[in-house]
Design an enzyme around this catalytic site. Structure first.
Site, PDB file in Angstrom:
ATOM      1  N   GLY A  78      42.633  -2.161  93.143  1.00 56.00           N
ATOM      2  CA  GLY A  78      43.178  -1.977  94.495  1.00 56.00           C
ATOM      3  C   GLY A  78      44.352  -1.023  94.546  1.00 56.00           C
ATOM      4  O   GLY A  78      45.129  -0.918  93.597  1.00 56.00           O
ATOM      5  N   ARG A 142      36.529  -0.239  90.892  1.00 61.40           N
ATOM      6  CA  ARG A 142      36.645  -1.565  90.288  1.00 61.40           C
ATOM      7  C   ARG A 142      35.720  -1.771  89.081  1.00 61.40           C
ATOM      8  O   ARG A 142      35.582  -2.884  88.581  1.00 61.40           O
ATOM      9  CB  ARG A 142      36.398  -2.649  91.335  1.00 61.40           C
ATOM     10  N   ASP A 173      44.030  -7.394  84.584  1.00 57.29           N
ATOM     11  CA  ASP A 173      42.724  -7.237  83.952  1.00 57.29           C
ATOM     12  C   ASP A 173      42.530  -5.824  83.402  1.00 57.29           C
ATOM     13  O   ASP A 173      42.045  -5.645  82.279  1.00 57.29           O
ATOM     14  CB  ASP A 173      41.594  -7.537  84.950  1.00 57.29           C
ATOM     15  N   LYS A 199      50.417  -1.994  87.640  1.00 59.97           N
ATOM     16  CA  LYS A 199      50.222  -1.789  89.075  1.00 59.97           C
ATOM     17  C   LYS A 199      49.694  -3.044  89.726  1.00 59.97           C
ATOM     18  O   LYS A 199      48.815  -3.690  89.163  1.00 59.97           O
ATOM     19  CB  LYS A 199      49.196  -0.668  89.286  1.00 59.97           C
ATOM     20  N   THR A 200      50.166  -3.426  90.853  1.00 62.25           N
ATOM     21  CA  THR A 200      49.557  -4.363  91.782  1.00 62.25           C
ATOM     22  C   THR A 200      50.568  -4.785  92.826  1.00 62.25           C
ATOM     23  O   THR A 200      51.681  -5.182  92.502  1.00 62.25           O
ATOM     24  CB  THR A 200      48.975  -5.637  91.142  1.00 62.25           C
ATOM     25  N   ILE A 201      50.157  -4.680  94.101  1.00 62.97           N
ATOM     26  CA  ILE A 201      51.040  -5.135  95.169  1.00 62.97           C
ATOM     27  C   ILE A 201      51.245  -6.641  95.087  1.00 62.97           C
ATOM     28  O   ILE A 201      52.222  -7.159  95.601  1.00 62.97           O
ATOM     29  CB  ILE A 201      50.516  -4.771  96.580  1.00 62.97           C
ATOM     30  N   ASP A 202      50.303  -7.361  94.446  1.00 63.45           N
ATOM     31  CA  ASP A 202      50.381  -8.830  94.409  1.00 63.45           C
ATOM     32  C   ASP A 202      51.601  -9.341  93.648  1.00 63.45           C
ATOM     33  O   ASP A 202      52.001 -10.489  93.805  1.00 63.45           O
ATOM     34  CB  ASP A 202      49.128  -9.421  93.753  1.00 63.45           C
ATOM     35  N   TYR A 240      54.544 -18.191 121.802  1.00 58.93           N
ATOM     36  CA  TYR A 240      53.454 -18.252 120.822  1.00 58.93           C
ATOM     37  C   TYR A 240      53.937 -18.708 119.449  1.00 58.93           C
ATOM     38  O   TYR A 240      55.069 -18.431 119.051  1.00 58.93           O
ATOM     39  CB  TYR A 240      52.815 -16.864 120.624  1.00 58.93           C
ATOM     40  N   MET A 247      48.155 -10.636 102.223  1.00 59.73           N
ATOM     41  CA  MET A 247      47.345 -10.332 101.049  1.00 59.73           C
ATOM     42  C   MET A 247      48.034 -10.835  99.778  1.00 59.73           C
ATOM     43  O   MET A 247      49.241 -11.077  99.755  1.00 59.73           O
ATOM     44  CB  MET A 247      47.144  -8.821 100.959  1.00 59.73           C
ATOM     45  N   GLU A 308      47.209 -15.438 101.082  1.00 57.43           N
ATOM     46  CA  GLU A 308      45.755 -15.275 101.159  1.00 57.43           C
ATOM     47  C   GLU A 308      44.997 -16.294 100.313  1.00 57.43           C
ATOM     48  O   GLU A 308      43.953 -16.786 100.707  1.00 57.43           O
ATOM     49  CB  GLU A 308      45.392 -13.849 100.701  1.00 57.43           C
ATOM     50  N   TYR A 421      45.708  -4.247 104.147  1.00 57.69           N
ATOM     51  CA  TYR A 421      45.429  -2.811 104.096  1.00 57.69           C
ATOM     52  C   TYR A 421      46.553  -1.990 104.725  1.00 57.69           C
ATOM     53  O   TYR A 421      46.660  -0.799 104.471  1.00 57.69           O
ATOM     54  CB  TYR A 421      44.100  -2.514 104.791  1.00 57.69           C
ATOM     55  N   GLU A 422      47.378  -2.643 105.541  1.00 58.16           N
ATOM     56  CA  GLU A 422      48.479  -1.937 106.193  1.00 58.16           C
ATOM     57  C   GLU A 422      49.549  -1.506 105.201  1.00 58.16           C
ATOM     58  O   GLU A 422      50.357  -0.622 105.497  1.00 58.16           O
ATOM     59  CB  GLU A 422      49.131  -2.858 107.245  1.00 58.16           C
ATOM     60  N   ARG A 424      49.029  -1.344 101.415  1.00 61.16           N
ATOM     61  CA  ARG A 424      48.645  -0.938 100.066  1.00 61.16           C
ATOM     62  C   ARG A 424      48.767   0.563  99.830  1.00 61.16           C
ATOM     63  O   ARG A 424      48.846   1.011  98.670  1.00 61.16           O
ATOM     64  CB  ARG A 424      47.196  -1.346  99.778  1.00 61.16           C
TER      65      ARG A 424
END
Lengths: 547, 547
Positions: A78, A142, A173, A199-202, A240, A247, A308, A421-422, A424
């Site tokens: 990703g 991937r 991975d 690397k990873t936004i997570d 509201y 994510m 998520e 997706y906004e 990454r």
């Protein structure tokens, strides 16, 4: 390609480097290392790359002459903000070693190596992508590099292009696979080095030596920008409850970081839900209770952040999904004969009583999704479940019950959002622009020094960039053995949110106040040109972890 | 309240003013005005506020002494970035007239005036909110000021607080009501002035004298930021079609502006769909055709922008909804007896053949929504329809048909987004910060000059701020008569996207190229501190309209 005004202005930004990388350098070696667990098994699997020392680059007066080096680079998995800067740093580093060095980019991920799809990354191309978001310079993919057949096919093109080293930019991975590849190429005396980049936004690839994975900073700031905007709206309209899913497949780092930046009324942390063995009803009750308490004060509005991966961290849901997978796999023919309108009852009648009760409690849409939308292996596709809607629907139902019992008297209306997706492919923040460029530059230096099986590492990142420490960490050092698809495999340990870690504890210390009062913070959009206290801050997570 | 670093730095920003507002000023009067249509009817309804001249402020050497003025301010309707700056400009303007002037804010919208809920807005409070997003300084609300009973109740508190003038910040309806109120207070010799301010992110309150409504600039920039990020992701991963719905109830200005900023593969403009009498199937076919053409070139990815109000602009859908509303209203008892699983067939069997065919073509979820989710008046809730999912589902079905016929051979996977709340309360861009502050300051000057029934107007906005022209426009000048709930009413003409206007024509001239090639532009986040070509640009719409 038509560029925006910001892109044009931002192209001129010169990322900051650690002091040691600004001139001649030498390597400082640490002691031999061990893997974090399962040392014997890992050592046996990686006889050629196990136990190497941690490396740090330090300034040196001695000017070295390096030969020209051809290197290849791969973007794996990703997207994450800053990937282009890793490549720019790598390119500039290789050119600093020797101006005749060359860089090849394999296209659309690891598959490009196997299928021999590549371009040469020239100065013109690199300049076009400096400080931009996205992975579009060469694309990502991937495909997993796992088999010796793939390694051998890759080796053909590597030899053809006279490539000396491969840099693989990826998550846990991909870096594990990079190390397997490094081991294989070393074992076979190919002379090809392999270096990984975290690397990873997570944010789940981090440990003692890797303080953060790149992209996490920028992605969390983009999410926090829009969460902040929603909170300001929420606090203006006061009508509201906004359920916002974020994510981050397994770990809740993104949700936690965004909570620290924006102070929402509620943030669910999957790791805590699992540790406390909370049921779905427990989570729903927790949220509904806060909604009801705020309503009692006249505040029928609020915000809820949801990671998520939540569903898979609820032990009871995990058991339900496991039984469902099993049941439907063994009864697929019979199930296919059942009328659509009867499927729900059919399942309720056939599951074990615990799981049947949970399944019956789910909103119809989610129940249908669980039984119908299945992946090619027949498994429930948990990632498709709209957790934000599931929770708000169940909260609404619970509040209706409480209203009937006279325990709640408010209005509940929900809005739903999912952000992923906004963020990454946002243009990297100054932090990520600098960090990524440094990681890439460091990778070039590790290549120059003939290293393989290392991950590029830049530490001390809460300090100004020139105090950052650049070096390399043996990938095997981060590994342990885990069961994957029924087999024990060496893998880099995934970093989940630590419940005894500073960021989580900081959150816990404040969340009751955030729930009761309205303490929203509005971070606003990432700024690239303003004062340093606005533009050059690392994440709250990093600041708290390194404090 | 804990503030973010950006908020703290941004508080110091001094919004730019038109030259005439920087010192002493005098009024330049234009010729008497006419309403845009239905002149006789409007003149008859507004005998005291019709026909007044357009006003412009110009610099003057003469120093005037104004008495201290108490004024009230109301935020009406949906949030828009910059509302706080209108109030700050109004406050500073009133203080510039006379330092003993006072400003009261009515709470949570027009209802605050009727129910006598207010606070005094002191210097400390105003300073806390300068250059911030949101309407949380006093809150907003949707109560409509329409009845004489409301006007009289408002007058009580106005008299009690010795308020001389009321400023109503709102969209077309709120400004229409502001004018009705101005007329009523003038007719009754109350001495109370009413001034309107043009607010709405939708951009549909504009005309010859009002170049743009505030908030449109900032909101579109936030949406374009995230659309750009998604497009960069789309172009990196190359595997999804992103269907992105954008707020904006009726007009498609937001979708069009975002398209001009980001150059997506597809953007649907509701006004064009209506003008061409396109059916839902026409829209679906248009999208599917582009998807198929791109797939033929190996590009199984893309972006589609969809305006929120689309469904109601498709003539055939409008007819279907009208018949459904009518049918269900007349058969509600019988319908309630039908089994849920049979409702769809029941409707299909009872509608006229044209509408029955359209209803039958809708995905099940949307069909259910149309027949079940109804507002308190029994009407279909069109705004709840997830148009982005409806379209992608129907495109997917169409592509499957084409695949079976051998006309399409690609992969189609979709992601869905809806952006609205993400932008309505963003911190205002420099443009909106300046424009709003100028609108508020202008309102104060109109009050000082004893005017009523005017809308604050700032023109020449594509030039640097000191060349902007501040003044007032009689609200009646923008009105015509329209049928609302069965009655002819005077209303401000809503500005839809003009199909012969420069922005739409510019879009049409390029959209085929955008569809075929990948021409994405990545605007990035709003910048507040950088170079002027990044930070101080108006919207593309405004630039094209004023060119």
């Amino acid at each position: 390609m038509k560029k925006s005004a910001l892109q044009i202005a931002r192209a001129a930004y010169q990322p900051k480097l650690p002091k040691a990388l600004k001139g001649s350098l030498k390597i400082q070696e640490g002691a031999p290392t061990q893997s974090v667990a399962d040392q014997d098994a890992i050592a046996k699997l990686f006889p050629n790359t196990y136990g190497m020392p941690v490396l740090s680059f330090i300034e040196s007066n001695e000017v070295k002459n390096y030969p020209a080096i051809n290197a290849g680079v791969i973007l794996s998995g990703g997207q994450a903000p800053g990937g282009h800067n890793v490549i720019a740093g790598l390119f500039d580093g290789l050119k600093a070693l020797n101006k005749d060095s060359r860089l090849y980019g394999f296209l659309l991920g690891p598959g490009g190596l196997v299928d021999h799809k590549y371009i040469e990354l020239t100065q013109d191309i690199i300049d076009e992508y400096r400080n931009t978001g996205g992975f579009d310079i060469i694309g990502s993919g991937r495909t997993k590099l796992e088999t010796e057949d793939q390694f051998d096919k890759g080796l053909q093109i590597i030899k053809e292009l006279n490539i000396k080293a491969l840099v693989i930019i990826g998550g846990d991975d991909s870096n594990t696979n990079a190390c397997v590849l490094a081991e294989y190429y070393k074992k076979n005396n190919t002379g090809v080095q392999v270096i990984g980049c975290p690397k990873t936004i997570d944010g789940d690839l981090k440990n003692e030596m890797i303080e953060t994975s790149f992209g996490f900073d920028t992605a969390c700031k983009v999410y926090s920008e829009v969460i902040g905007n929603i909170q300001r709206d929420c606090n203006s309209a006061k009508k509201y409850w906004h359920f916002i899913k974020l994510m981050g497949r397994s770990a809740s780092h993104i949700a936690l970081e965004c909570a620290l930046q924006t102070q929402p009324n509620i943030c669910i942390i999957s790791e805590e839900v699992e540790a406390k063995n909370m049921s779905l009803d427990d989570v729903v009750t927790y949220i509904a209770k806060i909604v009801a308490d705020r309503a009692a004060q006249g505040n029928n509005f609020g915000t809820v952040l949801i990671p998520e991966g939540l569903i898979e961290f609820i032990p009871a849901m995990k058991r339900l999904i496991a039984e469902l997978n099993d049941f439907l796999a063994h009864n697929s023919n019979e199930f296919a004969m059942i009328k659509k309108s009867e499927q729900r009852n059919y399942i309720i009648n056939h599951l074990s009583s615990e799981n049947s009760a949970i399944y019956a409690s789910l909103p119809e849409g989610v129940a249908r999704q669980l039984s119908l939308d299945r992946d090619p292996h027949g498994n429930v596709q948990v990632s498709l479940i709209e957790t934000e809607k599931l929770l708000s629907e169940m909260v609404s139902k619970k509040l209706a019950e409480w209203k009937a019992e006279g325990k709640y008297n408010g209005k509940f209306a929900a809005q739903h959002h999912f952000f992923g997706y906004e963020g990454r492919c946002a243009a990297p923040s100054n932090f990520d622009a600098d960090y990524c460029y440094s990681l890439g530059y460091t990778a070039a230096m590790l290549i120059g020094e003939g290293k393989t099986g290392y991950m590029s590492s830049v530490r001390n990142t809460t300090k100004p960039a020139d105090q950052w420490i650049a070096g390399g960490v043996p990938v095997t050092m981060m590994m342990n053995m885990e069961r994957r698809h029924g087999e024990m495999k060496p893998v880099i340990q995934k970093a989940l949110v630590k419940l005894d870690g500073a960021p989580f504890k900081h959150f816990v210390a404040q969340r009751e106040q955030w729930a009761k009062e309205t303490c929203y913070v509005y971070p606003g959009p990432i700024q690239y040109f303003g004062p340093t206290e606005v533009c050059d801050q690392p994440t709250e997570t990093l600041k708290l972890e390194q404090a």
